[in-house]
Design a protein around this motif. Structure first.
Motif, PDB file in Angstrom:
ATOM      1  N   VAL A  70      11.239 -75.535   8.762  1.00  0.00           N
ATOM      2  CA  VAL A  70      11.393 -74.244   9.426  1.00  0.00           C
ATOM      3  C   VAL A  70      12.179 -73.290   8.533  1.00  0.00           C
ATOM      4  O   VAL A  70      13.075 -73.700   7.786  1.00  0.00           O
ATOM      5  CB  VAL A  70      12.092 -74.417  10.793  1.00  0.00           C
ATOM      6  N   LEU A  71      11.832 -72.018   8.604  1.00  0.00           N
ATOM      7  CA  LEU A  71      12.474 -71.005   7.787  1.00  0.00           C
ATOM      8  C   LEU A  71      13.828 -70.623   8.397  1.00  0.00           C
ATOM      9  O   LEU A  71      13.904 -70.239   9.568  1.00  0.00           O
ATOM     10  CB  LEU A  71      11.580 -69.766   7.701  1.00  0.00           C
ATOM     11  N   MET A  72      14.884 -70.699   7.584  1.00  0.00           N
ATOM     12  CA  MET A  72      16.231 -70.368   8.025  1.00  0.00           C
ATOM     13  C   MET A  72      16.842 -69.329   7.094  1.00  0.00           C
ATOM     14  O   MET A  72      16.478 -69.226   5.924  1.00  0.00           O
ATOM     15  CB  MET A  72      17.114 -71.621   8.033  1.00  0.00           C
ATOM     16  N   LYS A 106      11.286 -60.063   6.886  1.00  0.00           N
ATOM     17  CA  LYS A 106      11.277 -59.604   5.493  1.00  0.00           C
ATOM     18  C   LYS A 106      12.689 -59.322   4.998  1.00  0.00           C
ATOM     19  O   LYS A 106      13.069 -59.746   3.884  1.00  0.00           O
ATOM     20  CB  LYS A 106      10.417 -58.336   5.392  1.00  0.00           C
ATOM     21  N   GLU A 107      13.495 -58.622   5.788  1.00  0.00           N
ATOM     22  CA  GLU A 107      14.844 -58.262   5.360  1.00  0.00           C
ATOM     23  C   GLU A 107      15.731 -59.488   5.178  1.00  0.00           C
ATOM     24  O   GLU A 107      16.539 -59.540   4.241  1.00  0.00           O
ATOM     25  CB  GLU A 107      15.483 -57.321   6.379  1.00  0.00           C
ATOM     26  N   GLU A 108      15.605 -60.470   6.042  1.00  0.00           N
ATOM     27  CA  GLU A 108      16.536 -61.596   6.045  1.00  0.00           C
ATOM     28  C   GLU A 108      16.075 -62.787   5.219  1.00  0.00           C
ATOM     29  O   GLU A 108      16.906 -63.605   4.818  1.00  0.00           O
ATOM     30  CB  GLU A 108      16.804 -62.032   7.478  1.00  0.00           C
ATOM     31  N   THR A 109      14.772 -62.906   4.957  1.00  0.00           N
ATOM     32  CA  THR A 109      14.281 -64.087   4.230  1.00  0.00           C
ATOM     33  C   THR A 109      13.478 -63.748   2.985  1.00  0.00           C
ATOM     34  O   THR A 109      13.249 -64.627   2.155  1.00  0.00           O
ATOM     35  CB  THR A 109      13.391 -64.959   5.141  1.00  0.00           C
ATOM     36  N   GLY A 110      13.006 -62.519   2.851  1.00  0.00           N
ATOM     37  CA  GLY A 110      12.171 -62.153   1.712  1.00  0.00           C
ATOM     38  C   GLY A 110      10.692 -62.412   1.921  1.00  0.00           C
ATOM     39  O   GLY A 110       9.874 -62.026   1.086  1.00  0.00           O
ATOM     40  N   LEU A 111      10.319 -63.053   3.033  1.00  0.00           N
ATOM     41  CA  LEU A 111       8.921 -63.394   3.265  1.00  0.00           C
ATOM     42  C   LEU A 111       8.238 -62.379   4.181  1.00  0.00           C
ATOM     43  O   LEU A 111       8.871 -61.788   5.060  1.00  0.00           O
ATOM     44  CB  LEU A 111       8.802 -64.788   3.896  1.00  0.00           C
ATOM     45  N   GLU A 112       6.961 -62.207   3.948  1.00  0.00           N
ATOM     46  CA  GLU A 112       6.117 -61.440   4.857  1.00  0.00           C
ATOM     47  C   GLU A 112       5.432 -62.416   5.800  1.00  0.00           C
ATOM     48  O   GLU A 112       5.243 -63.588   5.468  1.00  0.00           O
ATOM     49  CB  GLU A 112       5.092 -60.635   4.060  1.00  0.00           C
ATOM     50  N   CYS A 113       5.049 -61.921   6.996  1.00  0.00           N
ATOM     51  CA  CYS A 113       4.490 -62.841   7.970  1.00  0.00           C
ATOM     52  C   CYS A 113       3.565 -62.130   8.939  1.00  0.00           C
ATOM     53  O   CYS A 113       3.582 -60.901   9.046  1.00  0.00           O
ATOM     54  CB  CYS A 113       5.599 -63.573   8.746  1.00  0.00           C
ATOM     55  N   GLY A 140       5.374 -62.858  -0.161  1.00  0.00           N
ATOM     56  CA  GLY A 140       6.780 -62.693  -0.473  1.00  0.00           C
ATOM     57  C   GLY A 140       7.370 -63.924  -1.119  1.00  0.00           C
ATOM     58  O   GLY A 140       6.669 -64.901  -1.421  1.00  0.00           O
ATOM     59  N   SER A 141       8.671 -63.910  -1.334  1.00  0.00           N
ATOM     60  CA  SER A 141       9.376 -65.062  -1.917  1.00  0.00           C
ATOM     61  C   SER A 141      10.722 -65.202  -1.245  1.00  0.00           C
ATOM     62  O   SER A 141      11.324 -64.211  -0.811  1.00  0.00           O
ATOM     63  CB  SER A 141       9.549 -64.882  -3.428  1.00  0.00           C
ATOM     64  N   LEU A 142      11.200 -66.431  -1.148  1.00  0.00           N
ATOM     65  CA  LEU A 142      12.460 -66.698  -0.468  1.00  0.00           C
ATOM     66  C   LEU A 142      13.611 -65.940  -1.117  1.00  0.00           C
ATOM     67  O   LEU A 142      13.764 -65.933  -2.348  1.00  0.00           O
ATOM     68  CB  LEU A 142      12.765 -68.197  -0.493  1.00  0.00           C
ATOM     69  N   LYS A 143      14.422 -65.319  -0.298  1.00  0.00           N
ATOM     70  CA  LYS A 143      15.603 -64.615  -0.787  1.00  0.00           C
ATOM     71  C   LYS A 143      16.585 -65.618  -1.394  1.00  0.00           C
ATOM     72  O   LYS A 143      16.853 -66.677  -0.818  1.00  0.00           O
ATOM     73  CB  LYS A 143      16.268 -63.833   0.349  1.00  0.00           C
ATOM     74  N   THR A 144      17.133 -65.278  -2.562  1.00  0.00           N
ATOM     75  CA  THR A 144      18.107 -66.135  -3.235  1.00  0.00           C
ATOM     76  C   THR A 144      19.501 -65.529  -3.118  1.00  0.00           C
ATOM     77  O   THR A 144      19.669 -64.368  -2.719  1.00  0.00           O
ATOM     78  CB  THR A 144      17.738 -66.285  -4.714  1.00  0.00           C
ATOM     79  N   LEU A 145      20.516 -66.306  -3.516  1.00  0.00           N
ATOM     80  CA  LEU A 145      21.888 -65.810  -3.494  1.00  0.00           C
ATOM     81  C   LEU A 145      22.067 -64.585  -4.379  1.00  0.00           C
ATOM     82  O   LEU A 145      22.897 -63.721  -4.098  1.00  0.00           O
ATOM     83  CB  LEU A 145      22.848 -66.921  -3.919  1.00  0.00           C
ATOM     84  N   GLN A 146      21.262 -64.496  -5.430  1.00  0.00           N
ATOM     85  CA  GLN A 146      21.340 -63.338  -6.312  1.00  0.00           C
ATOM     86  C   GLN A 146      20.849 -62.071  -5.616  1.00  0.00           C
ATOM     87  O   GLN A 146      21.133 -60.956  -6.061  1.00  0.00           O
ATOM     88  CB  GLN A 146      20.531 -63.583  -7.592  1.00  0.00           C
ATOM     89  N   SER A 152      21.469 -60.609   4.843  1.00  0.00           N
ATOM     90  CA  SER A 152      21.616 -62.078   4.766  1.00  0.00           C
ATOM     91  C   SER A 152      22.051 -62.457   3.354  1.00  0.00           C
ATOM     92  O   SER A 152      21.963 -61.649   2.416  1.00  0.00           O
ATOM     93  CB  SER A 152      20.302 -62.779   5.104  1.00  0.00           C
ATOM     94  N   LEU A 153      22.510 -63.699   3.211  1.00  0.00           N
ATOM     95  CA  LEU A 153      22.915 -64.204   1.899  1.00  0.00           C
ATOM     96  C   LEU A 153      21.742 -64.829   1.158  1.00  0.00           C
ATOM     97  O   LEU A 153      21.572 -64.631  -0.042  1.00  0.00           O
ATOM     98  CB  LEU A 153      24.041 -65.223   2.054  1.00  0.00           C
ATOM     99  N   GLN A 154      20.943 -65.619   1.868  1.00  0.00           N
ATOM    100  CA  GLN A 154      19.798 -66.301   1.263  1.00  0.00           C
ATOM    101  C   GLN A 154      18.943 -66.892   2.383  1.00  0.00           C
ATOM    102  O   GLN A 154      19.313 -66.848   3.566  1.00  0.00           O
ATOM    103  CB  GLN A 154      20.261 -67.418   0.322  1.00  0.00           C
ATOM    104  N   ALA A 155      17.811 -67.467   2.001  1.00  0.00           N
ATOM    105  CA  ALA A 155      16.931 -68.139   2.955  1.00  0.00           C
ATOM    106  C   ALA A 155      16.456 -69.449   2.356  1.00  0.00           C
ATOM    107  O   ALA A 155      16.466 -69.629   1.127  1.00  0.00           O
ATOM    108  CB  ALA A 155      15.740 -67.245   3.301  1.00  0.00           C
ATOM    109  N   ARG A 156      16.038 -70.372   3.239  1.00  0.00           N
ATOM    110  CA  ARG A 156      15.535 -71.668   2.776  1.00  0.00           C
ATOM    111  C   ARG A 156      14.673 -72.293   3.862  1.00  0.00           C
ATOM    112  O   ARG A 156      14.704 -71.896   5.031  1.00  0.00           O
ATOM    113  CB  ARG A 156      16.688 -72.610   2.422  1.00  0.00           C
ATOM    114  N   TRP A 157      13.870 -73.266   3.429  1.00  0.00           N
ATOM    115  CA  TRP A 157      13.126 -74.098   4.374  1.00  0.00           C
ATOM    116  C   TRP A 157      13.980 -75.301   4.721  1.00  0.00           C
ATOM    117  O   TRP A 157      14.632 -75.892   3.858  1.00  0.00           O
ATOM    118  CB  TRP A 157      11.794 -74.553   3.766  1.00  0.00           C
TER     119      TRP A 157
END
Length: 339
Positions: A70-72, A106-113, A140-146, A152-157
């Protein structure tokens, strides 16, 4: 046609049956039906809903990858900095519900859906409503710490096991379970908001009574053309804190139905919102499926009598329509409405 002490039972087809059948078919299919702004019950004061002023709508999305993860997203806000949560946030004026969901993801994870279905509607009365979606990633692509920012700070599965993530709140755990069950065995047809304007937060009621032999009646309003009752929620602080399910049940029991009765909200068949005229059309109409029974547990063959002559029970005899309603009732094939 038989008359009760306070209402009518229609055994034959009443005038306007064709339009009623179209309305029922649209509501059952999740397409919605125009709200005429003439409510069968409208507590005073009759003020329009103003998003961010007297109502708050929140969107939340559950997305999964091919590994069932799940996307977090990791929170950036000071009060929950570093904690993890599902992508979620408040709707903005001039947005549709789906647009708000896509924006937050999109804003919090970098992904489109793209949305697949509403999974649940959570509410604390009209003052706070959260729309829970099952969605699928489309780019899209997962948001990183950079790429951390105020959203948000980042996203992950996350596979829900390893690593153990500190959650902002445990309220998302039942939603994760609900999504897992739906993905394995869908409990209701795909249901998305119908983009139709509404100035108030209201409920269109498909209130049904069935007896032991499978006969089916649906409550109708006779004010104007025959139609499903539409009840507007009040905008006073007290009314805004009352749950939608409780307000519908109370209205039916106190104002329409006679004698000891039971009213159970099964869930949402669909909802309607547009939101393109901020301050004028921020409302939502929930098309809610309810069951009505005799509160004394008797096995009466006819619906409870009515105290209000502006309502009547319509016996549904038409084959396909009757089957659709009974199927929804028997399997509780509705979007969960959680108070």
């Amino acid at each position: 046609m038989g008359a009760g002490r306070g209402g009518l039972f229609r055994e034959s087809a009443p005038a306007g049956t064709e339009a009623v059948m179209e309305e029922l078919d649209a509501v059952l299919a999740g397409r919605g039906w125009a709200v005429q702004e003439r409510y069968d019950s409208a507590p005073e004061p009759a003020q329009p809903v103003r998003l961010r002023r007297n109502a708050c709508y929140v969107v939340l999305a559950l997305l999964f990858n091919d590994q069932n993860e799940v996307l977090m997203m990791q929170e950036a806000k000071a009060e929950c900095h570093g904690m993890w949560y599902l992508p979620a946030g408040r709707m903005e004026p001039n947005e549709t519900i789906v647009e708000a969901m896509r924006r937050e993801v999109k804003e919090e994870t970098g992904l489109e859906c793209d949305p697949l279905t509403l999974l649940a509607v959570e509410e604390r009365g009209p003052a706070w409503i959260r729309f829970v979606f099952l969605a699928e990633p489309t780019g899209g692509s997962l948001k990183t710490l950079q790429e951390a920012d105020a959203e948000s700070l980042q996203a992950r599965w996350w596979d829900r096991e390893s690593p153990t993530l500190p959650l902002r709140a445990p309220d998302i755990l039942p939603l994760l379970d609900l999504a897992a069950r739906y993905r394995t065995r869908p409990s209701h047809p795909p249901t998305l908001p119908a983009e139709m304007p509404c100035t108030r937060i209201c409920q269109r009621l498909l209130a049904a009574f069935t007896n032991s032999t499978g006969d089916l009646w649906v409550l109708m309003s006779t004010a104007g053309a025959l139609h499903l009752p539409v009840m507007a929620c009040g905008t006073t602080p007290t009314e805004m804190r009352r749950g939608l399910q409780a307000s519908a049940a109370r209205l039916l029991c106190e104002c329409i139905l006679l004698g000891p009765v039971t009213v159970t909200a099964q869930g949402v068949l669909g909802l309607q919102h547009l939101g393109k005229e901020a301050g004028k059309a921020d409302g939502v109409c929930f098309n809610v499926l309810l069951t009505v029974g005799h509160g004394d547990q008797s096995t009466q063959d006819t619906p409870p009598e009515l105290r209000d002559q502006n309502f009547q029970w319509w016996r549904v005899k038409e084959g396909p329509l009757r089957s659709k309603i009974l199927q929804r009732l028997s399997s509780v094939a509705v979007v969960a409405l959680c108070s």
